[in-house]
Design a protein around this motif. Structure first.
Motif, short mmCIF file in Angstrom:
data_model
loop_
_atom_site.label_atom_id
_atom_site.label_comp_id
_atom_site.label_asym_id
_atom_site.label_seq_id
_atom_site.Cartn_x
_atom_site.Cartn_y
_atom_site.Cartn_z
N ASP A 239 0.88 -1.16 0.00
CA ASP A 239 0.00 0.00 0.00
C ASP A 239 0.92 1.22 0.00
O ASP A 239 1.74 1.38 0.89
CB ASP A 239 -0.86 0.03 1.26
N GLU A 240 0.82 2.02 -1.02
CA GLU A 240 1.72 3.17 -1.08
C GLU A 240 1.49 4.06 0.14
O GLU A 240 0.46 4.03 0.77
CB GLU A 240 1.47 3.96 -2.38
N ASN A 241 2.51 4.87 0.40
CA ASN A 241 2.49 5.60 1.66
C ASN A 241 1.57 6.81 1.66
O ASN A 241 2.00 7.92 1.88
CB ASN A 241 3.92 6.06 1.94
N CYS A 362 -4.60 -12.90 -20.80
CA CYS A 362 -5.29 -12.37 -19.61
C CYS A 362 -4.56 -11.13 -19.10
O CYS A 362 -3.34 -11.15 -18.92
CB CYS A 362 -5.33 -13.42 -18.51
N VAL A 363 -5.33 -10.08 -18.90
CA VAL A 363 -4.79 -8.82 -18.38
C VAL A 363 -5.29 -8.73 -16.94
O VAL A 363 -6.45 -8.39 -16.70
CB VAL A 363 -5.29 -7.63 -19.22
N THR A 364 -4.44 -9.09 -16.00
CA THR A 364 -4.91 -9.23 -14.61
C THR A 364 -3.99 -8.49 -13.64
O THR A 364 -2.80 -8.28 -13.93
CB THR A 364 -4.94 -10.72 -14.21
N ASN A 365 -4.54 -8.19 -12.48
CA ASN A 365 -3.78 -7.42 -11.49
C ASN A 365 -3.29 -8.28 -10.34
O ASN A 365 -2.47 -7.86 -9.55
CB ASN A 365 -4.68 -6.29 -10.95
N VAL A 366 -3.87 -9.48 -10.20
CA VAL A 366 -3.52 -10.32 -9.05
C VAL A 366 -2.73 -11.53 -9.54
O VAL A 366 -3.24 -12.34 -10.32
CB VAL A 366 -4.81 -10.78 -8.30
N PRO A 367 -1.48 -11.66 -9.09
CA PRO A 367 -0.68 -12.80 -9.54
C PRO A 367 -1.31 -14.11 -9.07
O PRO A 367 -1.96 -14.14 -8.03
CB PRO A 367 0.68 -12.59 -8.85
N TYR A 368 -1.15 -15.15 -9.79
CA TYR A 368 -1.65 -16.50 -9.45
C TYR A 368 -3.17 -16.58 -9.38
O TYR A 368 -3.73 -17.45 -8.74
CB TYR A 368 -1.08 -17.01 -8.11
N THR A 381 -1.07 -6.22 -14.85
CA THR A 381 -1.16 -4.79 -14.56
C THR A 381 -0.49 -4.59 -13.20
O THR A 381 -0.49 -5.50 -12.38
CB THR A 381 -2.61 -4.30 -14.53
N PHE A 382 0.05 -3.42 -12.99
CA PHE A 382 0.83 -3.21 -11.78
C PHE A 382 0.19 -2.14 -10.89
O PHE A 382 0.85 -1.23 -10.42
CB PHE A 382 2.28 -2.85 -12.15
N ALA A 383 -1.11 -2.31 -10.68
CA ALA A 383 -1.81 -1.33 -9.85
C ALA A 383 -1.50 -1.54 -8.37
O ALA A 383 -1.69 -0.64 -7.55
CB ALA A 383 -3.31 -1.44 -10.08
N GLY A 384 -1.01 -2.72 -7.99
CA GLY A 384 -0.89 -3.05 -6.57
C GLY A 384 -2.26 -3.40 -6.04
O GLY A 384 -3.27 -3.28 -6.76
#
Ligand code: M6R
Length: 583
Positions: A239-241, A362-368, A381-384
Motif C-alpha cells: 500500500d503506497e504511503n 489475460c490482463v490481470t492485477n492479481v498474480p496467481y 497490470t501493476f496497480a498493486g
C-alpha cells in the motif's frame, strides 16, 4: 464471493485471523464469523455487518491455536446471523467456512439429508452436513462429499477431535502458507504479506490438511501429492504511503505512481518479451471480454489497438458473450481483462475459449489468480492491491497497459516517448469546492462523450452509481437525440467530456441540445469551447490519446466526493463486492 482466512499455530491465532480477514472484506462484508477449538469443543462466534462488529463480540480474552474465519457476501439466504459462516454440522463434529456456490444443494438435501434439521438457508450448511455423513477418516469424508457436489468451493473445516484444518478447492481461490510458527490458508495472497515469504496455490480438486508443523496435499483420489511453493512478492501488494481516510481516495491518488511503475515494468524490465510481442502480432484480430469497469478498459484497449496497430477489435461483456452465438476464429486473440482474475463470468468465457482450442491472453492485477491459469499469455497490470470496491487505479492500470501493448505492437518509438513524458508529469488534479457544490445539487445525472470520451462517460457514470447511489447514465453524445433527450429538464445535469479537438463542434451541438431543454452542463475538457456552460472543469493538456487517463481521474473524484457528501462509505458500497465469483 466471500473470503476465508484460517490458521493453526503455536500462538493465539484468533486475533491474527480477524486482522487478516479485514484484508478480505473486499470480497464481502455482509457478515463475518470464526470457529475455533477450545479444549475438545468447537466454538462459533458470528456477527452481521463488518468485521469490527465481530471483534466487539469476541472481546479480548478468547484464545485458540486453531481458527477458521470468514467474511460473507450473501448468495443463498438473507444477511443474518444464522446464515453467516462458519456453519456447524448437526452432529456438532464439523465447522465449515465456504467461498463459492453449491449448485445442487437442494438435490443433496433431499437425497442425503432429509432427516437433518437445518438452521440456515445456506448451501454451506448442506455441504457441512454432507461431509459429516461420509465414511472413513476426515480427509476422505471431505473428498467424498466434494465428489457429490456441483459448483464452486474453497473451504476450510475444523473437526472436533483433531488438531488440524482441512481444506478443499474447486473454482474458488485458496492458498496456504507456512512458517516456523504455523500455517495459514486464505482466499488471497495479500493476507500472507508480512507473515509468510512463500505459499502454495491450490489447484481445482486438490485437498490439504494443515497442522501446526506441516501441510499435506492430496488429489481427488486421496493420494498424497507434492506441490511447489511460490514466492510472495510484497511489491505487488504494498500500500503506497498515502494516508487517507478512505481506500478509494488513496487509490485514486496512487494512480500517478501506478503509471510510473507500469511504464518501468514494461519498458525497463521488459515484462512482455520480444517473443511474446511477435506471437501477439501474428493475430489478425482481438476480442476483448470482461465485466464492469474491466469491460470499459477493454473498450479503450480495442480503440488503441485499432488506432495504432490497424487490427480489427471486438469487445464483449462476459456474461453476454458466454451465451451468444459467437463465431470464433483461430486468427483472433481472446483478451480477458480482470482486476481480480476471479470474476466468474469472465473465467467461464475464458474456459469456453480454451475448450474450443483458441488462444487466451489475460490482463490481470492479481498474480496467481484463476484466470491466469487459463492464459497462453499474461499481461500483468501493476496497480498493486486495490481494496475499495469501486475500481479506480486498476482501471487506469488496465487502460495504460493496453495502450503500452498497442505501442509495443506498433513499434512506434515516438508514442513511447510521449508515454514517458506523460508518466513523468502526470499528477492527480483536485476538484475545487465550487465545482463540488454545483455537482451536489443534482441527482439526475447524464454523462456524455464521443469515441474515447464515450468510454469515459460510461466509466464515470458507473462510479457515480456504485458509490453515491445516484441513478445516472453514460451515453454517446450523438445518441442523446435518439431517445435520452426526452429525460432532460432543468433538474438534469449533463457532464460533457470533450478531450478531442476534432470532435469539438459535435460536442458543442450536443451541449446546445441539452441547454435548449433547460439542462445544466458541467464541461470536462482540456480546451476552451465556444458554447457557454454552467461549470467548466479545466483538465491539464496532454496528447489526445492520453486524455482518457486524465479525464477519468476527475470523474472518479466527483463520484468519491459526492458519496462522502451523502454520508456513504465509498469503499464499501451496498450490495456489491470487489470480486464477483458468482455467475
Ligand atoms: O475483478 P474484475 O476486474 O474482473 O471485476 C469486474 C467488475 O466486477 C468490476 O470492474 C466492477 O465493475 C467494479 N467494482 C466497478 O468499480
Amino acid at each position: 464471493m466471500c473470503g476465508i482466512c484460517s490458521a493453526i499455530g503455536n500462538f493465539n491465532e484468533i486475533f491474527d485471523v480477524i486482522e487478516r480477514l479485514r484484508k478480505l472484506e473486499y470480497r464481502g462484508y455482509d457478515s463475518s464469523g470464526i470457529a475455533y477449538k477450545e479444549n475438545n469443543n468447537l466454538e462459533v462466534v458470528k456477527s452481521v455487518g463488518q468485521i469490527a462488529n465481530l471483534e466487539k463480540r469476541i472481546g479480548r480474552n478468547l484464545s485458540s491455536q486453531i481458527v477458521i474465519g470468514h467474511t460473507r457476501w450473501a448468495t443463498h439466504g438473507k444477511v443474518s446471523e444464522e446464515n453467516a459462516h462458519p456453519h456447524m454440522s448437526a452432529n456438532g463434529e464439523f465447522a465449515l467456512v465456504h467461498n463459492g456456490i453449491i449448485e445442487n444443494y437442494e438435490d443433496l438435501k433431499k437425497i442425503f439429508l432429509s432427516d437433518v434439521c437445518l438452521n440456515s438457508q445456506t448451501d454451506t450448511e448442506v455441504f457441512v452436513n454432507l461431509i459429516a455423513r461420509q465414511k472413513g477418516p476426515v480427509i476422505n469424508k471431505l473428498i467424498e462429499a466434494c465428489n457429490l457436489v456441483k459448483g464452486s468451493f474453497a473451504v476450510a473445516m475444523l473437526e472436533k477431535n483433531s488438531n488440524k484444518i482441512y481444506l478443499a478447492k474447486r473454482k474458488s481461490p485458496l492458498m496456504v502458507a507456512q512458517n516456523e510458527n504455523g500455517c495459514m490458508a486464505a482466499s488471497d495472497l495479500s493476507v500472507f504479506v508480512g507473515k509468510f515469504e512463500k505459499c502454495y496455490i491450490m489447484e481445482d480438486d486438490e485437498f490439504a490438511v494443515m497442522s501446526e508443523k506441516n501441510i499435506v496435499f492430496f488429489d481427488k483420489s486421496g493420494k498424497k501429492i507434492k506441490k511447489n511453493a511460490v514466492l510472495i512478492n510484497n511489491f505487488d501488494f504494498c500500500d503506497e504511503n498515502l494516508n487517507e481516510e478512505y481506500f478509494m481516495l488513496k487509490e485514486i491518488k496512487e494512480q500517478a505512481i501506478v503509471l510510473k511503475r507500469t511504464y518501468f515494468k514494461y519498458f525497463s524490465e521488459n515484462t512482455l518479451s520480444e517473443a511474446e510481442i511477435s506471437k501477439i502480432k501474428k493475430y489478425k484480430s482481438f476480442h476483448f471480454i470482461a465485466c464492469g469497469t474491466a469491460y470499459h478498459s477493454g473498450l479503450m484497449g480495442a480503440r488503441y489497438i485499432q488506432q495504432f496497430c490497424k487490427k480489427e477489435c471486438k469487445v464483449s461483456i462476459a456474461s453476454e458473450f458466454r451465451y451468444d452465438n459467437n463465431v470464433l476464429n483461430k486468427n483472433c486473440l481472446y483478451v480477458f481483462v480482470s482486476q481480480s482474475g476471479e470474476t466468474a463470468d469472465t473465467i467461464a468465457c475464458a474456459n469456453l475459449i480454451k475448450e474450443k482450442g483458441f488462444d487466451v491472453m489475460c490482463v490481470t492485477n492479481v498474480p496467481y489468480c484463476s484466470l491466469n491459469k487459463l492464459a497462453d499469455i499474461i499481461l500483468p497490470t501493476f496497480a498493486g492491491r486495490e481494496v475499495a470496491v469501486a475500481s479506480t487505479k486498476a482501471y487506469v492500470a488496465q487502460v495504460f497497459t493496453l495502450l503500452i501493448l498497442a505501442i509495443k505492437l506498433s513499434k512506434n518509438l515516438e508514442l513511447q516517448e510521449s508515454l514517458k513524458k506523460f508518466v513523468l508529469s502526470f499528477d492527480i488534479l483536485q476538484l475545487d469546492d465550487a465545482l463540488l457544490k454545483f455537482l451536489y445539487q443534482f441527482n439526475n445525472i447524464f454523462y456524455i462523450g464521443r469515441e474515447q470520451d464515450y468510454v469515459a462517460s460510461l466509466e464515470g457514470a458507473l462510479k457515480m452509481k456504485e458509490i453515491a447511489y445516484i441513478n445516472c447514465i453514460g451515453l454517446a453524445g450523438g445518441e442523446l437525440k435518439h431517445g435520452t433527450l426526452a429525460l432532460i429538464d432543468e433538474n438534469s445535469l449533463v457532464i460533457a467530456i470533450s478531450t478531442q479537438k476534432k470532435l469539438k463542434e459535435k460536442m458543442e451541438s450536443n451541449i446546445q441540445e441539452v441547454k435548449a431543454r433547460g439542462g445544466k452542463i458541467l464541461l470536462v475538457s482540456n480546451f476552451e469551447h465556444s458554447v457557454e456552460v454552467d461549470h467548466f472543469l479545466q483538465l491539464p493538456e496532454f496528447e489526445e490519446f492520453l486524455m482518457p487517463i486524465v479525464s477519468i481521474t476527475a470523474l472518479q473524484l466527483m463520484a468519491f466526493h459526492y458519496a462522502v457528501e451523502l454520508g456513504y462509505n465509498p469503499d464499501k458500497p451496498r450490495n456489491l463486492a470487489k470480486s464477483v465469483t458468482v455467475e
